[in-house]
Write a protein that holds these residues in place. Sequence first.
Motif, PDB file in Angstrom:
ATOM      1  N   LYS A 177       0.862  -1.189   0.000  1.00 55.73           N
ATOM      2  CA  LYS A 177       0.000   0.000   0.000  1.00 55.73           C
ATOM      3  C   LYS A 177       0.898   1.238   0.000  1.00 55.73           C
ATOM      4  O   LYS A 177       1.867   1.308   0.749  1.00 55.73           O
ATOM      5  CB  LYS A 177      -0.894  -0.011   1.238  1.00 55.73           C
ATOM      6  N   GLU A 178       0.548   2.200  -0.833  1.00 54.20           N
ATOM      7  CA  GLU A 178       1.355   3.404  -0.941  1.00 54.20           C
ATOM      8  C   GLU A 178       0.412   4.606  -1.007  1.00 54.20           C
ATOM      9  O   GLU A 178      -0.464   4.656  -1.880  1.00 54.20           O
ATOM     10  CB  GLU A 178       2.200   3.315  -2.224  1.00 54.20           C
ATOM     11  N   SER A 179       0.575   5.540  -0.084  1.00 53.37           N
ATOM     12  CA  SER A 179      -0.268   6.741  -0.095  1.00 53.37           C
ATOM     13  C   SER A 179       0.391   7.818  -0.940  1.00 53.37           C
ATOM     14  O   SER A 179       1.567   8.123  -0.759  1.00 53.37           O
ATOM     15  CB  SER A 179      -0.455   7.268   1.329  1.00 53.37           C
ATOM     16  N   LEU A 180      -0.388   8.382  -1.856  1.00 54.28           N
ATOM     17  CA  LEU A 180       0.151   9.405  -2.759  1.00 54.28           C
ATOM     18  C   LEU A 180      -0.771  10.623  -2.722  1.00 54.28           C
ATOM     19  O   LEU A 180      -1.492  10.890  -3.678  1.00 54.28           O
ATOM     20  CB  LEU A 180       0.244   8.856  -4.192  1.00 54.28           C
ATOM     21  N   GLY A 181      -0.810  11.322  -1.597  1.00 56.78           N
ATOM     22  CA  GLY A 181      -1.666  12.502  -1.467  1.00 56.78           C
ATOM     23  C   GLY A 181      -3.130  12.121  -1.467  1.00 56.78           C
ATOM     24  O   GLY A 181      -3.594  11.439  -0.567  1.00 56.78           O
ATOM     25  N   ASP A 182      -3.852  12.529  -2.509  1.00 55.33           N
ATOM     26  CA  ASP A 182      -5.286  12.244  -2.550  1.00 55.33           C
ATOM     27  C   ASP A 182      -5.575  10.879  -3.164  1.00 55.33           C
ATOM     28  O   ASP A 182      -6.707  10.565  -3.488  1.00 55.33           O
ATOM     29  CB  ASP A 182      -6.013  13.333  -3.361  1.00 55.33           C
ATOM     30  N   ARG A 183      -4.553  10.069  -3.337  1.00 58.00           N
ATOM     31  CA  ARG A 183      -4.774   8.736  -3.907  1.00 58.00           C
ATOM     32  C   ARG A 183      -3.951   7.691  -3.163  1.00 58.00           C
ATOM     33  O   ARG A 183      -2.959   8.006  -2.514  1.00 58.00           O
ATOM     34  CB  ARG A 183      -4.455   8.723  -5.403  1.00 58.00           C
ATOM     35  N   VAL A 184      -4.407   6.451  -3.264  1.00 58.24           N
ATOM     36  CA  VAL A 184      -3.694   5.336  -2.626  1.00 58.24           C
ATOM     37  C   VAL A 184      -3.474   4.262  -3.681  1.00 58.24           C
ATOM     38  O   VAL A 184      -4.401   3.901  -4.415  1.00 58.24           O
ATOM     39  CB  VAL A 184      -4.523   4.744  -1.454  1.00 58.24           C
ATOM     40  N   LYS A 185      -2.219   3.790  -3.760  1.00 66.31           N
ATOM     41  CA  LYS A 185      -1.915   2.714  -4.721  1.00 66.31           C
ATOM     42  C   LYS A 185      -1.780   1.406  -3.951  1.00 66.31           C
ATOM     43  O   LYS A 185      -0.981   1.302  -3.027  1.00 66.31           O
ATOM     44  CB  LYS A 185      -0.626   3.020  -5.474  1.00 66.31           C
ATOM     45  N   LEU A 186      -2.583   0.422  -4.361  1.00 62.70           N
ATOM     46  CA  LEU A 186      -2.526  -0.907  -3.735  1.00 62.70           C
ATOM     47  C   LEU A 186      -2.033  -1.893  -4.784  1.00 62.70           C
ATOM     48  O   LEU A 186      -2.514  -1.890  -5.917  1.00 62.70           O
ATOM     49  CB  LEU A 186      -3.912  -1.333  -3.255  1.00 62.70           C
ATOM     50  N   THR A 187      -1.072  -2.691  -4.412  1.00 62.43           N
ATOM     51  CA  THR A 187      -0.572  -3.719  -5.329  1.00 62.43           C
ATOM     52  C   THR A 187      -0.811  -5.077  -4.681  1.00 62.43           C
ATOM     53  O   THR A 187      -0.362  -5.333  -3.571  1.00 62.43           O
ATOM     54  CB  THR A 187       0.919  -3.514  -5.609  1.00 62.43           C
ATOM     55  N   VAL A 188      -1.537  -5.924  -5.386  1.00 64.13           N
ATOM     56  CA  VAL A 188      -2.008  -7.186  -4.804  1.00 64.13           C
ATOM     57  C   VAL A 188      -1.617  -8.347  -5.708  1.00 64.13           C
ATOM     58  O   VAL A 188      -1.758  -8.253  -6.930  1.00 64.13           O
ATOM     59  CB  VAL A 188      -3.551  -7.172  -4.666  1.00 64.13           C
ATOM     60  N   GLU A 189      -1.123  -9.418  -5.107  1.00 60.27           N
ATOM     61  CA  GLU A 189      -0.872 -10.649  -5.866  1.00 60.27           C
ATOM     62  C   GLU A 189      -2.066 -11.568  -5.668  1.00 60.27           C
ATOM     63  O   GLU A 189      -2.288 -12.070  -4.566  1.00 60.27           O
ATOM     64  CB  GLU A 189       0.376 -11.345  -5.332  1.00 60.27           C
ATOM     65  N   VAL A 190      -2.820 -11.779  -6.712  1.00 62.46           N
ATOM     66  CA  VAL A 190      -4.047 -12.562  -6.614  1.00 62.46           C
ATOM     67  C   VAL A 190      -3.795 -13.932  -7.240  1.00 62.46           C
ATOM     68  O   VAL A 190      -3.238 -14.004  -8.342  1.00 62.46           O
ATOM     69  CB  VAL A 190      -5.196 -11.849  -7.365  1.00 62.46           C
ATOM     70  N   PRO A 191      -4.199 -15.040  -6.562  1.00 59.50           N
ATOM     71  CA  PRO A 191      -4.060 -16.356  -7.192  1.00 59.50           C
ATOM     72  C   PRO A 191      -4.745 -16.362  -8.562  1.00 59.50           C
ATOM     73  O   PRO A 191      -5.820 -15.775  -8.712  1.00 59.50           O
ATOM     74  CB  PRO A 191      -4.768 -17.296  -6.216  1.00 59.50           C
ATOM     75  N   ALA A 192      -4.088 -16.990  -9.534  1.00 63.73           N
ATOM     76  CA  ALA A 192      -4.568 -16.905 -10.919  1.00 63.73           C
ATOM     77  C   ALA A 192      -6.037 -17.308 -11.041  1.00 63.73           C
ATOM     78  O   ALA A 192      -6.806 -16.649 -11.750  1.00 63.73           O
ATOM     79  CB  ALA A 192      -3.695 -17.778 -11.800  1.00 63.73           C
ATOM     80  N   ASP A 193      -6.439 -18.370 -10.323  1.00 62.81           N
ATOM     81  CA  ASP A 193      -7.816 -18.833 -10.504  1.00 62.81           C
ATOM     82  C   ASP A 193      -8.841 -17.947  -9.783  1.00 62.81           C
ATOM     83  O   ASP A 193     -10.034 -18.187  -9.879  1.00 62.81           O
ATOM     84  CB  ASP A 193      -7.959 -20.303 -10.084  1.00 62.81           C
ATOM     85  N   SER A 194      -8.390 -16.965  -9.043  1.00 58.49           N
ATOM     86  CA  SER A 194      -9.331 -16.061  -8.377  1.00 58.49           C
ATOM     87  C   SER A 194      -9.312 -14.659  -8.990  1.00 58.49           C
ATOM     88  O   SER A 194      -9.978 -13.753  -8.488  1.00 58.49           O
ATOM     89  CB  SER A 194      -8.988 -15.950  -6.885  1.00 58.49           C
ATOM     90  N   THR A 195      -8.507 -14.483 -10.049  1.00 54.51           N
ATOM     91  CA  THR A 195      -8.351 -13.141 -10.625  1.00 54.51           C
ATOM     92  C   THR A 195      -9.681 -12.583 -11.100  1.00 54.51           C
ATOM     93  O   THR A 195     -10.019 -11.423 -10.838  1.00 54.51           O
ATOM     94  CB  THR A 195      -7.348 -13.187 -11.794  1.00 54.51           C
ATOM     95  N   MET A 196     -10.461 -13.430 -11.778  1.00 48.19           N
ATOM     96  CA  MET A 196     -11.739 -12.976 -12.324  1.00 48.19           C
ATOM     97  C   MET A 196     -12.652 -12.479 -11.197  1.00 48.19           C
ATOM     98  O   MET A 196     -13.258 -11.406 -11.296  1.00 48.19           O
ATOM     99  CB  MET A 196     -12.406 -14.125 -13.086  1.00 48.19           C
ATOM    100  N   MET A 197     -12.699 -13.259 -10.109  1.00 50.66           N
ATOM    101  CA  MET A 197     -13.552 -12.895  -8.975  1.00 50.66           C
ATOM    102  C   MET A 197     -13.082 -11.557  -8.375  1.00 50.66           C
ATOM    103  O   MET A 197     -13.895 -10.693  -8.032  1.00 50.66           O
ATOM    104  CB  MET A 197     -13.471 -13.997  -7.907  1.00 50.66           C
ATOM    105  N   PHE A 198     -11.761 -11.409  -8.290  1.00 52.32           N
ATOM    106  CA  PHE A 198     -11.201 -10.186  -7.713  1.00 52.32           C
ATOM    107  C   PHE A 198     -11.546  -8.978  -8.590  1.00 52.32           C
ATOM    108  O   PHE A 198     -11.961  -7.930  -8.098  1.00 52.32           O
ATOM    109  CB  PHE A 198      -9.681 -10.340  -7.565  1.00 52.32           C
ATOM    110  N   VAL A 199     -11.382  -9.148  -9.896  1.00 50.26           N
ATOM    111  CA  VAL A 199     -11.653  -8.040 -10.825  1.00 50.26           C
ATOM    112  C   VAL A 199     -13.136  -7.675 -10.790  1.00 50.26           C
ATOM    113  O   VAL A 199     -13.497  -6.491 -10.801  1.00 50.26           O
ATOM    114  CB  VAL A 199     -11.194  -8.424 -12.258  1.00 50.26           C
ATOM    115  N   GLN A 200     -13.993  -8.686 -10.722  1.00 49.21           N
ATOM    116  CA  GLN A 200     -15.438  -8.399 -10.637  1.00 49.21           C
ATOM    117  C   GLN A 200     -15.757  -7.618  -9.365  1.00 49.21           C
ATOM    118  O   GLN A 200     -16.588  -6.705  -9.363  1.00 49.21           O
ATOM    119  CB  GLN A 200     -16.235  -9.705 -10.677  1.00 49.21           C
ATOM    120  N   GLY A 201     -15.077  -7.976  -8.275  1.00 50.68           N
ATOM    121  CA  GLY A 201     -15.252  -7.241  -7.015  1.00 50.68           C
ATOM    122  C   GLY A 201     -14.837  -5.793  -7.159  1.00 50.68           C
ATOM    123  O   GLY A 201     -15.511  -4.883  -6.663  1.00 50.68           O
TER     124      GLY A 201
END
Lengths: 243, 180
Positions: A177-201
């Motif tokens: 997690k990285e705070s950049l003023g009025d925005r926050v950047k989150l970088t997440v490693e998602v298991p390949a078979d759950s990527t679709m579910m994560f993106v839909q979320g």
Amino acid sequence: MNEDLKAYLDGELAPDRVAVIEVALKDDPGLRAELAQLRALREAIRSGVKPPSVRGYEQTLGALRGGRRPMRWFAQPATAWSALGLAATTVFAVWALRSQPGAVQFSETASEMRPARHSPKIEGAGKAALLDDVESMPRPMVPGAMRKFEFGVQNLNEAVAAVEKLAFDVRAEHMAKESLGDRVKLTVEVPADSTMMFVQGLERLGAPASKAPPADQSQARRENALAEQKETVVEIVLVGPKS
Amino acid sequence: MPTLIPQTSMVQAVHDAAIARDALDIVEIARVHYDLVFRFCVRRVGPDHASDVAQDTFLTAQRALRRFRGDSTLQTWLLGIAHNECRRVARKRRVEPPTLELREDLGSDPETAWIERHSLEQALASLTPEHREAVLLIELDGLTYDEAAAVIGVPAGTVKSRLHYAFQHMRKTLTDGGQR
């Protein structure tokens, strides 16, 4: 009708469907026979499958109290000191042998030093333990299979919490997690078979609908190959309201 | 004169108290639910991996306990974590679903006499992963359709449908085997 029979047996049908099934059972001996078979099969599974003996309870309690997994046998201090002692003894023995005149001679020419053709194999419990420890090491992000999202949110903190929950739900294994003023950047490693579910979320949280797969076939093949084994890195930039 | 406590120490104390409370809770939760979680794991990843996966389940639960809001029962929540852990281990270690062993005396009851032990083992082994999971959740883990649906993240109607087809498949396998 038959599709509801198992649910009827399990007491999982709504009252109106129960009434329908019971009328049908009175009139249909075939349905009664099927119900009897389902009941017998259910009882055979419930009472017939051997219950496994439970193991590992004390270790789990220890890990929970200590907040970490107990050390593997090869990582324990006693084992480490023993290994160090053995190594020192071996070095000393080799040195002593070489320093005696007429003692065993060791070849040092390159042609006689044959490297092993294959790496030594580790199997069984040792392999499982090593795999376990390797998995727990911090890993660099996997390059290649990456998706990026950037979208505005009403409440930055709530949106971050929602993405964190989403990541937890899909068993994401690495999160930055990285705070950049009025925005926050989150970088997440998602298991390949759950990527679709994560993106839909993410889309439910306001992310723009995901784009079609890349047209470049080699890129698509590379992503498919990565998806077989590895995680997808998803970068999300949440943009808060302007203050 | 009241003792002044530096603010950082107070924050730390509150933090420590929260950690201690969670540690106590999760140990109590493990006391009550360990057997259930272990049996859940052993039927999905086998005895060699089950205790590690069960332990990982509780360690994950320990980290996530603050986020548990009681939307589901604690048992369902834990089994949901265990389900994810089992899938992760099965994927990474390429673990095949273990065979469900049956008691030697199966079929001694007149009602189940037509069910031959070896045939039932085969019938269970030939189920698709989804159908097998539905049978395990309902018949062996003892969950309701709604609880099973929450554990694997599908609608309850899907659990009902999978269970129906699983039992149809097993009935057919058993009766076909009996006619041979």
